[in-house]
Design a protein around this motif. Sequence first.
Motif, PDB file in Angstrom:
ATOM      1  N   THR A  79       0.797  -1.232   0.000  1.00 17.29           N
ATOM      2  CA  THR A  79       0.000   0.000   0.000  1.00 17.29           C
ATOM      3  C   THR A  79       0.823   1.271   0.000  1.00 17.29           C
ATOM      4  O   THR A  79       0.269   2.359  -0.181  1.00 17.29           O
ATOM      5  CB  THR A  79      -0.929   0.045   1.223  1.00 17.29           C
ATOM      6  OG1 THR A  79      -0.134   0.075   2.425  1.00 17.29           O
ATOM      7  CG2 THR A  79      -1.854  -1.161   1.260  1.00 17.29           C
ATOM      8  N   THR A  98       0.268  10.349  -2.119  1.00 19.68           N
ATOM      9  CA  THR A  98      -1.063  10.892  -2.421  1.00 19.68           C
ATOM     10  C   THR A  98      -0.995  12.383  -2.732  1.00 19.68           C
ATOM     11  O   THR A  98      -1.992  12.966  -3.146  1.00 19.68           O
ATOM     12  CB  THR A  98      -2.031  10.672  -1.246  1.00 19.68           C
ATOM     13  OG1 THR A  98      -1.603  11.446  -0.125  1.00 19.68           O
ATOM     14  CG2 THR A  98      -2.110   9.203  -0.853  1.00 19.68           C
ATOM     15  N   THR A 152       0.611   7.000   2.003  1.00 19.20           N
ATOM     16  CA  THR A 152      -0.041   5.813   2.541  1.00 19.20           C
ATOM     17  C   THR A 152       1.017   4.739   2.776  1.00 19.20           C
ATOM     18  O   THR A 152       2.066   4.711   2.135  1.00 19.20           O
ATOM     19  CB  THR A 152      -1.089   5.265   1.558  1.00 19.20           C
ATOM     20  OG1 THR A 152      -0.449   4.978   0.295  1.00 19.20           O
ATOM     21  CG2 THR A 152      -2.197   6.282   1.331  1.00 19.20           C
ATOM     22  N   GLY A 153       0.735   3.858   3.709  1.00 22.67           N
ATOM     23  CA  GLY A 153       1.552   2.673   3.915  1.00 22.67           C
ATOM     24  C   GLY A 153       2.789   2.849   4.760  1.00 22.67           C
ATOM     25  O   GLY A 153       3.503   1.870   5.015  1.00 22.67           O
ATOM     26  N   GLU A 156       4.087   3.048   8.231  1.00 24.53           N
ATOM     27  CA  GLU A 156       3.487   2.689   9.515  1.00 24.53           C
ATOM     28  C   GLU A 156       4.266   3.190  10.723  1.00 24.53           C
ATOM     29  O   GLU A 156       3.691   3.683  11.686  1.00 24.53           O
ATOM     30  CB  GLU A 156       3.338   1.162   9.606  1.00 24.53           C
ATOM     31  CG  GLU A 156       2.476   0.560   8.508  1.00 24.53           C
ATOM     32  CD  GLU A 156       1.028   1.015   8.598  1.00 24.53           C
ATOM     33  OE1 GLU A 156       0.570   1.348   9.703  1.00 24.53           O
ATOM     34  OE2 GLU A 156       0.357   1.049   7.540  1.00 24.53           O
ATOM     35  N   GLY A 189       1.276   4.973  11.910  1.00 29.16           N
ATOM     36  CA  GLY A 189       0.908   5.927  10.876  1.00 29.16           C
ATOM     37  C   GLY A 189       0.637   7.330  11.361  1.00 29.16           C
ATOM     38  O   GLY A 189       0.326   8.218  10.553  1.00 29.16           O
TER      39      GLY A 189
END
Length: 535
Positions: free
Chosen positions: A488, A492, A503-504, A506, A519
């Motif tokens: 993922t 963005t 995204t992705g 963590e 995140g």
Amino acid sequence: MTAPDVLFRGPTVVDGTGSPGYRADVLVSAGRVAAIDPAGELARPEPGVVVDADGLVLAPGFIDMHSHSDLRLLAEPDHLAKVSQGVTLEVLGQDGLSYAPVDDRTIEVLREQLAGWNGDPEGFDWNWRDVGCYLGRLDKGIAVNAAYLVPHGTVRMLVMGLDDRPATPAEVERMREVTAAGLREGAVGLSAGLTYTPGMYADMAELEALCEVVAAHDGYFSPHHRSYGAGALDAYREMVELSLRTGCPLHLAHATMNFPENAGKADDLLALLDDAMARGADITLDSYPYLAGATYLSALLPSWAAAGGVEATLARLSDVDTRELVRVDLEVRGSDGCHGVPVDWTTIEINGVRLAAHRHLVGRTVAESAAAAGLAPFDLFADTLLAERLGTSCLMHVGHEDNVRAIMRHRAHTGGSDGLLVGDRPHPRAWGTFPRYLGHYVREAGVLGLEECVAHLTGRAARRLRLTDRGLVRVGHAADLVVFDPGTVGDTATYPEPRQRATGIEHVLVNGVAVLEGGEPTGALPGHSIRRTGA
């Protein structure tokens, strides 16, 4: 800053060497990687935290080899733009222009000249003058680590102002002394901006004299060379020959082949570099995974029109006859500030303004705004610079996808965002560079393999910086780490909406302290300056 021990249970370790990933438990203690166990049998730390990282990748934190966070790190030390994409170290002082070393006069000139890059925060405390004191400010608490390059243009400005002339022998010697002082205080090398004033006024003798100093201090030279457009290959060749003559390692800043003249010519650049490396040159480069560039709008001006600083430049734009000479240089001859290419106003998008009355210009090209206003594009350009005292920033949509891909595959390549964090619509690379590499160019396009890409963004960059305990996942190394979901991870941030988190991503640890957890930012400020080894 102390932090609890952290055990990452079962991630795939991609260690920054380019070797295949492997599953292991990884224990972090006292700011270091304390243990790596492929058997997955490390005991739970007491006290401590266990993170279930099954299905995730644990890698060294990403190293941004070309960053313009010089002020934002101090003004907004939580630094979400970089923390949220897994960056744990940035290299500041880029393109020959930053804020140390300075005197009282020089810092005032730089604040105005660089407002389009970095802003000019109200009430900000400019309480340093030399490199060591600037690094000391960083040591008071920042989210990520930061290294610094002595900026050649700033040194030149300090020694001889903004004059468009060769330096005298005495001035060159003084620049050598100032550069050496900055290196002794911890800078990792020297940067240059050879399409920006005043660096663009330097001749090769001046640059050679300074690179000799850098080589003697085991630093590296990172030039924004004289052209990325017309004559780009000659400009690259000039820097390569400078490196070979002086023995100074060379790191090519935002190494691109832009503008229509250079479509499909990345292989010519890479052949030039391969030949130089075969001759013994020590060369690396960085790039960002986007087509557009970004700078301040006044950077397009010809060098003669920008000589003497802001007031002199504004006076030229206000004089009818001189203004016409500027127009001819920009639109007909090809300004050296625009890389020798006649400007195409349909590619120049205004993305940041000082005045609220100019907000309608943001997100539109100069050509579009000029048509709407019933003006010639050059007149809108010049009138905007006059009203904003040169404080406008812009995007330049001049890149080529095939060139971008070819350059990122090269064995000397590292990642650099060139990210500007201020303005109404900053370039999305400031928020998206590293996850874009992993999401778009690794997972979706397959341009790079995962392990290879991570090595570009971590271990290879650390070697250029002469870091012996960062850039790899190794027992005893500093725990600058990122944990991400390979399925993922992605950017963005977009041109219309650039301040969007990846995204992705963590978990991010800096010196063993979590700055991103599940995140979400923690607000911790465990970063500090990374000073040249032996300084």
